[in-house]
Scaffold this motif. Sequence first.
Motif, mmCIF file in Angstrom:
data_model
loop_
_atom_site.group_PDB
_atom_site.id
_atom_site.type_symbol
_atom_site.label_atom_id
_atom_site.label_comp_id
_atom_site.label_asym_id
_atom_site.label_seq_id
_atom_site.Cartn_x
_atom_site.Cartn_y
_atom_site.Cartn_z
ATOM 1 N N MET A 1 0.900 -1.091 0.055
ATOM 2 C CA MET A 1 -0.091 0.000 -0.062
ATOM 3 C C MET A 1 0.907 1.182 0.133
ATOM 4 O O MET A 1 1.764 1.244 0.292
ATOM 5 C CB MET A 1 -0.798 -0.230 1.295
ATOM 6 N N PHE A 2 0.366 2.167 -0.409
ATOM 7 C CA PHE A 2 1.280 3.494 -0.569
ATOM 8 C C PHE A 2 0.341 4.617 0.366
ATOM 9 O O PHE A 2 -0.830 4.900 -0.113
ATOM 10 C CB PHE A 2 1.284 3.816 -2.223
ATOM 11 N N TYR A 3 0.990 5.248 0.930
ATOM 12 C CA TYR A 3 0.525 6.257 1.888
ATOM 13 C C TYR A 3 0.437 7.821 1.161
ATOM 14 O O TYR A 3 1.613 8.073 0.901
ATOM 15 C CB TYR A 3 1.370 6.263 3.170
ATOM 16 N N ILE A 4 -0.684 8.326 0.998
ATOM 17 C CA ILE A 4 -0.642 9.576 0.346
ATOM 18 C C ILE A 4 -1.001 10.786 1.272
ATOM 19 O O ILE A 4 -2.003 10.870 2.060
ATOM 20 C CB ILE A 4 -1.726 9.625 -0.818
ATOM 21 N N GLU A 57 -3.126 -6.576 -11.350
ATOM 22 C CA GLU A 57 -3.083 -5.806 -10.179
ATOM 23 C C GLU A 57 -2.556 -4.441 -10.479
ATOM 24 O O GLU A 57 -1.752 -4.193 -11.085
ATOM 25 C CB GLU A 57 -2.320 -6.396 -9.005
ATOM 26 N N ARG A 58 -3.250 -3.368 -9.863
ATOM 27 C CA ARG A 58 -3.045 -2.022 -10.377
ATOM 28 C C ARG A 58 -3.389 -1.353 -8.783
ATOM 29 O O ARG A 58 -4.002 -1.735 -8.100
ATOM 30 C CB ARG A 58 -3.938 -1.335 -11.343
ATOM 31 N N VAL A 59 -2.716 -0.060 -9.006
ATOM 32 C CA VAL A 59 -2.706 0.750 -7.515
ATOM 33 C C VAL A 59 -3.856 1.897 -7.796
ATOM 34 O O VAL A 59 -3.784 2.733 -8.857
ATOM 35 C CB VAL A 59 -1.599 1.546 -7.194
ATOM 36 N N GLY A 60 -4.912 1.944 -6.834
ATOM 37 C CA GLY A 60 -5.942 2.945 -7.156
ATOM 38 C C GLY A 60 -5.697 4.172 -6.135
ATOM 39 O O GLY A 60 -4.695 4.410 -5.547
ATOM 40 N N PHE A 66 -6.584 -2.961 -6.946
ATOM 41 C CA PHE A 66 -7.703 -3.700 -7.225
ATOM 42 C C PHE A 66 -7.240 -4.340 -8.553
ATOM 43 O O PHE A 66 -6.145 -4.274 -9.108
ATOM 44 C CB PHE A 66 -8.673 -2.351 -7.591
ATOM 45 N N GLN A 67 -8.013 -5.164 -9.158
ATOM 46 C CA GLN A 67 -7.872 -5.852 -10.260
ATOM 47 C C GLN A 67 -8.369 -5.328 -11.674
ATOM 48 O O GLN A 67 -9.574 -5.071 -11.635
ATOM 49 C CB GLN A 67 -8.299 -7.432 -10.277
ATOM 50 N N LEU A 68 -7.589 -4.981 -12.431
ATOM 51 C CA LEU A 68 -7.992 -4.173 -13.536
ATOM 52 C C LEU A 68 -8.035 -5.055 -14.878
ATOM 53 O O LEU A 68 -7.449 -6.198 -14.962
ATOM 54 C CB LEU A 68 -6.851 -3.309 -14.009
ATOM 55 N N LEU A 69 -9.403 -4.953 -15.614
ATOM 56 C CA LEU A 69 -9.719 -5.655 -16.625
ATOM 57 C C LEU A 69 -9.467 -5.179 -17.892
ATOM 58 O O LEU A 69 -9.785 -4.073 -18.146
ATOM 59 C CB LEU A 69 -11.159 -6.319 -16.445
ATOM 60 N N LYS A 70 -8.765 -6.043 -18.923
ATOM 61 C CA LYS A 70 -8.552 -5.671 -20.084
ATOM 62 C C LYS A 70 -8.629 -6.552 -21.163
ATOM 63 O O LYS A 70 -8.768 -7.838 -20.779
ATOM 64 C CB LYS A 70 -7.034 -5.115 -20.157
ATOM 65 N N LEU A 71 -8.712 -6.149 -22.381
ATOM 66 C CA LEU A 71 -8.713 -7.102 -23.714
ATOM 67 C C LEU A 71 -7.194 -7.550 -23.743
ATOM 68 O O LEU A 71 -6.406 -6.597 -23.665
ATOM 69 C CB LEU A 71 -9.149 -6.517 -24.732
ATOM 70 N N ARG A 72 -6.765 -8.826 -23.851
ATOM 71 C CA ARG A 72 -5.462 -9.109 -24.105
ATOM 72 C C ARG A 72 -4.790 -8.721 -25.475
ATOM 73 O O ARG A 72 -5.520 -8.993 -26.365
ATOM 74 C CB ARG A 72 -5.460 -10.685 -23.910
ATOM 75 N N GLU A 127 -1.302 2.497 -12.417
ATOM 76 C CA GLU A 127 -0.037 1.698 -12.635
ATOM 77 C C GLU A 127 -0.140 0.428 -11.926
ATOM 78 O O GLU A 127 -0.655 0.436 -10.920
ATOM 79 C CB GLU A 127 1.480 2.529 -12.519
ATOM 80 N N ARG A 128 0.999 -0.413 -12.090
ATOM 81 C CA ARG A 128 1.020 -1.746 -11.258
ATOM 82 C C ARG A 128 2.125 -1.435 -10.166
ATOM 83 O O ARG A 128 2.801 -0.498 -10.064
ATOM 84 C CB ARG A 128 1.904 -2.929 -12.384
#
Length: 203
Positions: A1-4, A57-60, A66-72, A127-128
């Motif tokens: 996790m990243f603290y902002i 997995e991406r950073v929100g 969270f899990q990002l969904l894309k077409l391969r 980003e990841r």
Amino acid sequence: MFYIENVPLSSATYLTVRRLFDIVLAVAGLAAAMPILVIFSIAIKMDSKGTVFYRQERVGAKGRYFQLLKLRTMEMDAEKDGPRWAGINDPRVTRIGKFLRKTRIDELPQLINVLKGDMSMIGPRPERPVFTEMFNQRTPGFIKRLAVKPGLTGWAQVNGGYDSTPEEKLAYDLEYIRKRSFFFDMKIILLTFKVVITGEGAR
């Protein structure tokens, strides 16, 4: 996790209307995109072996994963040697993947992420975790992008391509965070349509 720290505040009205805006556009977008998704799902299966969609997995916002969904768009073994930043004319990109990236059609499944609330229609690209940490070490302040929800499109996306440097992305994203408004959001939506139609900025 990243603290902002020092997360910019926005008015309750803006955030509420923006969320309704996200939901309406995501539902309408998924309905309109369904035939396109079906066609390109078939094309992906015919073009290369592997799954049609993939999760990553991406950073929100606020550093939440969270899990990002894309077409391969790449070969299934694209990261057999570990995570790599995609470059211009990346050999791992499939034939159909080049078209999907140029038109940004590969991003359409992320409308589901918008509906779930992981993302917004407009914001910094997520980003990841490994790249977020790496870029923040090289460019201190990179994690300031995490002050707001990541977006399906954004100021950095319409002004650059997949090969934009972290420094370029950060500059555009921080400009958006400082200036975001209904007017700015609509401007980005219109520019996004231009990118999709012309392929400008997508490489």
